[in-house]
Design an enzyme around this catalytic site. Structure first.
Site, PDB file in Angstrom:
ATOM      1  N   CYS A 102     -86.756 -57.685  11.570  1.00  5.93           N
ATOM      2  CA  CYS A 102     -87.205 -57.899  12.898  1.00  5.93           C
ATOM      3  C   CYS A 102     -86.164 -57.612  13.876  1.00  5.93           C
ATOM      4  O   CYS A 102     -86.321 -57.654  15.160  1.00  5.93           O
ATOM      5  CB  CYS A 102     -87.800 -59.092  13.210  1.00  5.93           C
ATOM      6  N   CYS A 148     -84.502 -65.434   7.908  1.00  2.79           N
ATOM      7  CA  CYS A 148     -84.619 -65.120   9.406  1.00  2.79           C
ATOM      8  C   CYS A 148     -85.786 -66.258  10.051  1.00  2.79           C
ATOM      9  O   CYS A 148     -86.679 -66.235   9.694  1.00  2.79           O
ATOM     10  CB  CYS A 148     -84.941 -63.704   9.514  1.00  2.79           C
ATOM     11  N   CYS A 171     -74.224 -66.046   1.668  1.00  2.46           N
ATOM     12  CA  CYS A 171     -74.295 -65.002   0.879  1.00  2.46           C
ATOM     13  C   CYS A 171     -75.632 -64.198   0.875  1.00  2.46           C
ATOM     14  O   CYS A 171     -76.642 -64.653   0.651  1.00  2.46           O
ATOM     15  CB  CYS A 171     -74.406 -65.458  -0.750  1.00  2.46           C
TER      16      CYS A 171
HETATM   17 ZN    ZN Z   1     -86.432 -61.167  11.016  1.00  2.00          ZN
END
Ligand code: ZN
Length: 191
Positions: A102, A148, A171
């Protein structure tokens, strides 16, 4: 005369890019303030209001269409790329690492460090509001999953064995990130 103007414009753009490059190496917070108006393409897609996330909900068919099979496996199926396979392991230029799905800016080059694990590693995100953290008890381990915060794409895990100043090691799967070098932000030096 035209040529001279063109030369001057190029010179000014070049100068502001250099200026921004020094900023990103010194302070993560300055990066947040300076790159907001730069949109080289969808690889970099910051929130309309800094620090405020509006979630993106898309059907899996959409992600399957826009992501490579490997990126889909990591981002949407919580897969893990093979270690030492991502070119971003050796990425040392100044810039921003964004969500490959995104475009949300997740990590800055100034917080990247050599972990020796074979996955891109950072000691902190650009903004804590941009990464979602959930306890992950799969595979007989207790780990903290990092995703995210906008599109929900799986990024990797965070461990408490990182360097100073945070002591954290994010990580991250390289295939879940895009790298946007600072030279792609010609407006970054303008406030
Ligand atoms: Zn994203």
């Amino acid at each position: 005369m035209r040529l001279l103007s063109l030369f001057l414009i190029c010179f000014l753009i070049g100068a502001s890019a250099c200026n921004s490059q020094s900023k990103i190496q010194t302070s993560t917070s300055e990066v947040k303030a300076t790159v907001n108006d730069a949109t080289p393409d969808y690889k970099y897609n910051p929130p309309a209001e800094e620090g405020v996330i509006e979630k993106i909900e898309q059907p899996e068919s959409y992600w399957k269409e826009v992501l490579s099979p490997q990126a889909y496996n990591v981002l949407r199926e919580d897969g893990t790329e093979r270690s030492f396979t991502s070119p971003l392991n050796d990425e040392k230029r100044a810039g921003i690492f964004t969500c490959a799905a995104c475009g949300l800016p997740l990590f800055a080059s100034g917080t990247k460090f050599k972990s020796g694990t074979g996955w891109p590693s950072f000691y902190e995100p650009i903004n804590n509001a941009y990464v979602q953290q959930d306890v992950d008890n799969r595979y007989g381990m207790r780990r903290v999953e990092v995703s995210c915060a906008r599109c929900g794409g799986h990024q990797g895990h965070v461990f408490p064995d990182g360097p100073k100043p945070t002591g954290l090691r994010y990580c991250i799967n390289g295939v879940a990130l895009n790298f946007v070098p600072m030279e792609d932000f010609p407006q970054a030096g303008k406030q």
